[in-house]
Design an enzyme around this catalytic site. Structure first.
Site, PDB file in Angstrom:
ATOM      1  N   ASP A  17      50.840  46.592  32.259  1.00 40.10           N
ATOM      2  CA  ASP A  17      51.005  47.114  33.628  1.00 40.10           C
ATOM      3  C   ASP A  17      50.748  48.616  33.734  1.00 40.10           C
ATOM      4  O   ASP A  17      51.338  49.306  34.563  1.00 40.10           O
ATOM      5  CB  ASP A  17      52.419  46.798  34.161  1.00 40.10           C
ATOM      6  CG  ASP A  17      52.715  45.313  34.112  1.00 40.10           C
ATOM      7  OD1 ASP A  17      51.767  44.521  34.263  1.00 40.10           O
ATOM      8  OD2 ASP A  17      53.887  44.944  33.928  1.00 40.10           O
ATOM      9  N   LYS A  20      45.540  48.976  34.481  1.00 39.55           N
ATOM     10  CA  LYS A  20      44.204  48.625  33.968  1.00 39.55           C
ATOM     11  C   LYS A  20      43.298  48.090  35.073  1.00 39.55           C
ATOM     12  O   LYS A  20      42.138  48.480  35.189  1.00 39.55           O
ATOM     13  CB  LYS A  20      44.335  47.557  32.852  1.00 39.55           C
ATOM     14  CG  LYS A  20      45.151  48.010  31.663  1.00 39.55           C
ATOM     15  CD  LYS A  20      45.361  46.894  30.660  1.00 39.55           C
ATOM     16  CE  LYS A  20      46.268  45.765  31.121  1.00 39.55           C
ATOM     17  NZ  LYS A  20      47.677  46.148  31.322  1.00 39.55           N
ATOM     18  N   GLY A  44      48.730  40.375  35.252  1.00 37.15           N
ATOM     19  CA  GLY A  44      48.658  40.554  36.701  1.00 37.15           C
ATOM     20  C   GLY A  44      48.032  41.915  36.922  1.00 37.15           C
ATOM     21  O   GLY A  44      48.647  42.930  36.610  1.00 37.15           O
ATOM     22  N   HIS A  45      46.787  41.938  37.358  1.00 40.29           N
ATOM     23  CA  HIS A  45      46.058  43.198  37.515  1.00 40.29           C
ATOM     24  C   HIS A  45      45.860  43.495  38.999  1.00 40.29           C
ATOM     25  O   HIS A  45      45.232  42.721  39.717  1.00 40.29           O
ATOM     26  CB  HIS A  45      44.709  43.133  36.778  1.00 40.29           C
ATOM     27  CG  HIS A  45      44.863  43.018  35.289  1.00 40.29           C
ATOM     28  ND1 HIS A  45      43.812  42.950  34.420  1.00 40.29           N
ATOM     29  CD2 HIS A  45      45.982  42.988  34.512  1.00 40.29           C
ATOM     30  CE1 HIS A  45      44.272  42.875  33.176  1.00 40.29           C
ATOM     31  NE2 HIS A  45      45.589  42.883  33.206  1.00 40.29           N
ATOM     32  N   GLN A 234      47.670  42.744  29.004  1.00 41.56           N
ATOM     33  CA  GLN A 234      48.898  43.167  28.315  1.00 41.56           C
ATOM     34  C   GLN A 234      48.712  44.605  27.812  1.00 41.56           C
ATOM     35  O   GLN A 234      47.953  45.350  28.397  1.00 41.56           O
ATOM     36  CB  GLN A 234      49.253  42.206  27.159  1.00 41.56           C
ATOM     37  CG  GLN A 234      49.725  40.835  27.608  1.00 41.56           C
ATOM     38  CD  GLN A 234      48.615  39.923  28.082  1.00 41.56           C
ATOM     39  OE1 GLN A 234      47.710  39.618  27.351  1.00 41.56           O
ATOM     40  NE2 GLN A 234      48.679  39.456  29.323  1.00 41.56           N
TER      41      GLN A 234
HETATM   42  P1  GDP Z   1      47.784  46.268  35.065  1.00 44.66           P
HETATM   43  O1  GDP Z   1      48.418  45.003  34.637  1.00 44.66           O
HETATM   44  O2  GDP Z   1      47.614  47.237  33.948  1.00 44.66           O
HETATM   45  O3  GDP Z   1      46.491  46.067  35.810  1.00 44.66           O
HETATM   46  O4  GDP Z   1      48.809  46.961  36.076  1.00 44.66           O
HETATM   47  P2  GDP Z   1      49.611  46.239  37.272  1.00 44.66           P
HETATM   48  O5  GDP Z   1      48.680  45.971  38.380  1.00 44.66           O
HETATM   49  O6  GDP Z   1      50.418  45.108  36.770  1.00 44.66           O
HETATM   50  O7  GDP Z   1      50.659  47.374  37.626  1.00 44.66           O
HETATM   51  C1  GDP Z   1      50.271  48.662  37.997  1.00 44.66           C
HETATM   52  C2  GDP Z   1      50.856  48.946  39.380  1.00 44.66           C
HETATM   53  O8  GDP Z   1      50.747  50.323  39.666  1.00 44.66           O
HETATM   54  C3  GDP Z   1      50.089  48.251  40.497  1.00 44.66           C
HETATM   55  O9  GDP Z   1      50.961  47.981  41.551  1.00 44.66           O
HETATM   56  C4  GDP Z   1      49.058  49.298  40.911  1.00 44.66           C
HETATM   57  O10 GDP Z   1      48.639  49.137  42.258  1.00 44.66           O
HETATM   58  C5  GDP Z   1      49.846  50.551  40.745  1.00 44.66           C
HETATM   59  N1  GDP Z   1      49.093  51.747  40.360  1.00 44.66           N
HETATM   60  C6  GDP Z   1      48.019  51.884  39.558  1.00 44.66           C
HETATM   61  N2  GDP Z   1      47.712  53.185  39.367  1.00 44.66           N
HETATM   62  C7  GDP Z   1      48.615  53.892  40.089  1.00 44.66           C
HETATM   63  C8  GDP Z   1      48.863  55.293  40.273  1.00 44.66           C
HETATM   64  O11 GDP Z   1      48.191  56.168  39.741  1.00 44.66           O
HETATM   65  N3  GDP Z   1      49.928  55.631  41.078  1.00 44.66           N
HETATM   66  C9  GDP Z   1      50.724  54.705  41.685  1.00 44.66           C
HETATM   67  N4  GDP Z   1      51.726  55.113  42.441  1.00 44.66           N
HETATM   68  N5  GDP Z   1      50.508  53.382  41.515  1.00 44.66           N
HETATM   69  C10 GDP Z   1      49.496  52.987  40.716  1.00 44.66           C
HETATM   70  P1  IMO Z   2      49.246  42.815  32.198  1.00 40.80           P
HETATM   71  O1  IMO Z   2      47.858  42.399  31.781  1.00 40.80           O
HETATM   72  C1  IMO Z   2      53.467  43.235  31.206  1.00 40.80           C
HETATM   73  C2  IMO Z   2      55.182  40.271  28.460  1.00 40.80           C
HETATM   74  C3  IMO Z   2      56.194  39.328  29.047  1.00 40.80           C
HETATM   75  C4  IMO Z   2      57.048  39.068  27.833  1.00 40.80           C
HETATM   76  C5  IMO Z   2      56.034  39.058  26.702  1.00 40.80           C
HETATM   77  C6  IMO Z   2      55.560  37.670  26.300  1.00 40.80           C
HETATM   78  O2  IMO Z   2      49.535  42.627  33.624  1.00 40.80           O
HETATM   79  O3  IMO Z   2      49.530  44.194  31.685  1.00 40.80           O
HETATM   80  P2  IMO Z   2      54.027  35.816  27.421  1.00 40.80           P
HETATM   81  O4  IMO Z   2      54.009  35.243  28.799  1.00 40.80           O
HETATM   82  O5  IMO Z   2      52.753  36.491  27.041  1.00 40.80           O
HETATM   83  O6  IMO Z   2      54.478  34.834  26.403  1.00 40.80           O
HETATM   84  O7  IMO Z   2      55.171  36.953  27.466  1.00 40.80           O
HETATM   85  O8  IMO Z   2      54.933  39.819  27.157  1.00 40.80           O
HETATM   86  N1  IMO Z   2      53.884  40.302  29.182  1.00 40.80           N
HETATM   87  C7  IMO Z   2      53.487  41.301  29.986  1.00 40.80           C
HETATM   88  N2  IMO Z   2      54.153  42.409  30.399  1.00 40.80           N
HETATM   89  N3  IMO Z   2      52.190  43.023  31.584  1.00 40.80           N
HETATM   90  C8  IMO Z   2      51.502  41.942  31.163  1.00 40.80           C
HETATM   91  O9  IMO Z   2      50.191  41.767  31.417  1.00 40.80           O
HETATM   92  C9  IMO Z   2      52.173  40.988  30.355  1.00 40.80           C
HETATM   93  N4  IMO Z   2      51.821  39.804  29.793  1.00 40.80           N
HETATM   94  C10 IMO Z   2      52.872  39.415  29.074  1.00 40.80           C
HETATM   95  O10 IMO Z   2      56.920  39.932  30.085  1.00 40.80           O
HETATM   96  O11 IMO Z   2      57.928  40.146  27.611  1.00 40.80           O
HETATM   97 MG    MG Z   3      50.084  43.803  35.189  1.00 45.68          MG
END
Ligand code: GDP
Ligand code: IMO
Ligand code: MG
Length: 433
Positions: A17, A20, A44-45, A234
């Site tokens: 998270d 990416k 979840g991207h 991840q």
């Molecule tokens: P990912 O899994 O690495 O793609 O990240 P996620 O989407 O799960 O979580 C990142 C969260 O931060 C999302 O809600 C994005 O919209 C948000 N986000 C990404 N970059 C920034 C930033 O520079 N500032 C803020 N405030 N939010 C951001």
């Molecule tokens: P993105 O791509 C954050 C965490 C889960 C749990 C552990 C194992 O959005 O960054 P699993 O379902 O893989 O067996 O869970 O890894 N986890 C993540 N945490 N971002 C993710 O993906 C994750 N994918 C798995 O919360 O602790």
């Molecule tokens: Mg994510």
């Protein structure tokens, strides 16, 4: 002869998270192909543009750009039901993935009974649970290495139903030995049979989309001078070998996994972009040396909307962990850093950063095996906040001196340049140096 290109990589350096998806979307106009190489719908991207938010789970984050091809590589595992839902949502939003999405025939399938087993195993772990997203990740990768799995290309074979039935039976046999009420169990609010029916219906993806030998396609594309970005899921600290085992995911999440997850040789890797937040978050169980349980932690969670994109769970929050970041840079061979979410600390008068760990009276500069030991604690240094809204900054010149100092400090301590600064969730809120 056309110059042969290399595959660039973008991946997470913390516990996932890091942002990416947002950055891949920003980089996509510079690439012909975006390819996912590991993980599955546990990811979840999030992407934001034109006031709209999109969350992708299995599909690469370049999908909203019509001129870029998106590939789901062999190292990815796919739940057809979730995939169908994701595709349906994309059509509703005006995208047309039939034109720019290819799927490897070799990617493994997460079946409904893999998801059931994930829930069974987590329940059996009780208080030691991993905090899995319950998307069936562990059981599917287990079957892959046990040579029992089903792959995308198998859906087109005459004996698919028979093989599916055998695998399901095997899983149900395993589940029987646990104290778990299978008949009452819901998968995403559906009974097993309802989920299975939708999953089976979604096998049509195999005929409706382009299934390819992605390793051949990718290497041919490199030869033809195409540019490719591999999108990680991840984060490095969730890697099955180098993360805080056993509180990890079941795949290798690091740059080396691009070679196995796409079929490209190590000498075909170009730049490696490592994304990290200005602080740290973690969702699920496991060690987190800089975790905060105070008002600062809550403010990071509130300001940063730190709730999981896949599960909605509140994310644990803490200060930036320099030894962990240095470790991730080393393991991945990161060439360029990308810092996200510094804006979340816009109203902080001061903040901390972890510079070393203390363990058994000794100071450590690196992340040790003993990460699981509660005796390992962070040594922190305090930094002055910038107390300025940075969300409208469009160049480094717009950033406050304290943030520039923080960026320089990180670059010097981890010995890697920061080439992108993200100042908000929207595509436009990105400073490329
Ligand atoms: P990912 O899994 O690495 O793609 O990240 P996620 O989407 O799960 O979580 C990142 C969260 O931060 C999302 O809600 C994005 O919209 C948000 N986000 C990404 N970059 C920034 C930033 O520079 N500032 C803020 N405030 N939010 C951001
Ligand atoms: P993105 O791509 C954050 C965490 C889960 C749990 C552990 C194992 O959005 O960054 P699993 O379902 O893989 O067996 O869970 O890894 N986890 C993540 N945490 N971002 C993710 O993906 C994750 N994918 C798995 O919360 O602790
Ligand atoms: Mg994510």
């Amino acid at each position: 002869m056309q110059k042969e290109n290399k595959v660039d990589i973008l991946l997470g350096l913390q516990w996932g998270d890091e942002g990416k998806g947002k950055i891949v979307d920003v980089f996509t106009p510079d690439y012909d192909i975006i390819a996912r190489f590991q993980g599955g719908p546990n990811a979840g991207h999030t992407l934001e543009f034109n006031g709209q938010k999109h969350v992708l789970h299995t599909i690469p984050s370049g999908i909203f750009h019509d001129n870029t091809l998106n590939i789901i590589g062999n190292g990815v595992i796919m739940d057809l039901k979730i995939m169908q839902q994701e595709l349906d949502e994309l059509y509703e939003k005006g995208a047309n993935p039939k034109n720019n999405l290819y799927i490897s025939k070799k990617c493994h399938l997460i079946t409904p009974s893999h998801r059931l087993l994930d829930a069974v195993y987590e329940a059996a772990k009780g208080k030691d649970k991993i905090g899995s997203t319950l998307k069936g990740i562990g059981p599917t990768y287990t079957d892959k290495t046990a040579r029992l799995g089903l792959r995308m290309g198998d859906v087109l074979m005459d004996n698919f139903q028979e093989r599916y039935g055998k695998l399901k039976l095997r899983h149900l046999e395993i589940a029987k030995d646990f104290d778990f009420d299978i008949s009452a169990h819901k998968i995403d609010n559906l009974s097993f049979d309802e989920y299975e029916a939708k999953w089976m219906e979604a096998t049509k993806i195999a005929t409706e989309y382009n299934l390819i030998d992605s390793e051949q396609f990718i290497n041919d594309s490199l030869k033809a001078g195409k540019t490719i970005l591999a999108e990680g899921a991840q984060g490095t600290l969730l890697d099955v070998d180098f993360g805080s085992y056993p509180f990890v995911t079941s795949s290798n999440t690091i740059s080396a996994a691009v070679c196995t997850g796409l079929g490209v040789a190590p000498n075909k890797i170009g730049k490696t972009y490592g994304v990290f937040k200005a602080y740290c978050t973690r969702v699920g169980s496991g060690p987190f040396p800089t975790e905060l349980f105070d008002d600062f932690g809550q403010r990071l969670r509130d300001n940063g909307h730190e709730y999981g994109s896949t599960t909605g769970r509140p994310r644990r929050c803490g200060w930036l962990d320099i030894p962990a970041l240095r470790y991730s840079i080393m393991i991945n061979g990161v060439t360029d850093l990308i810092i996200t979410k510094a804006d979340v600390m816009d109203d902080f008068d001061s903040f901390d950063v972890c510079t070393q760990y203390e363990y058994n009276g000794k100071k450590l500069d690196y992340m040790p095996y003993e990460i699981l030991d509660e005796k390992l604690g962070p040594i922190v240094e305090s930094k002055k906040g910038w107390n300025t809204d940075i969300t409208k900054a469009s160049s480094m010149d717009d950033l406050p001196a304290e943030l520039i100092d923080y960026i320089k400090y990180i670059e010097e301590t981890v010995e890697c340049p920061i080439s992108v600064v993200s100042v908000g969730p929207d595509r436009s809120q990105t400073i490329i140096r």
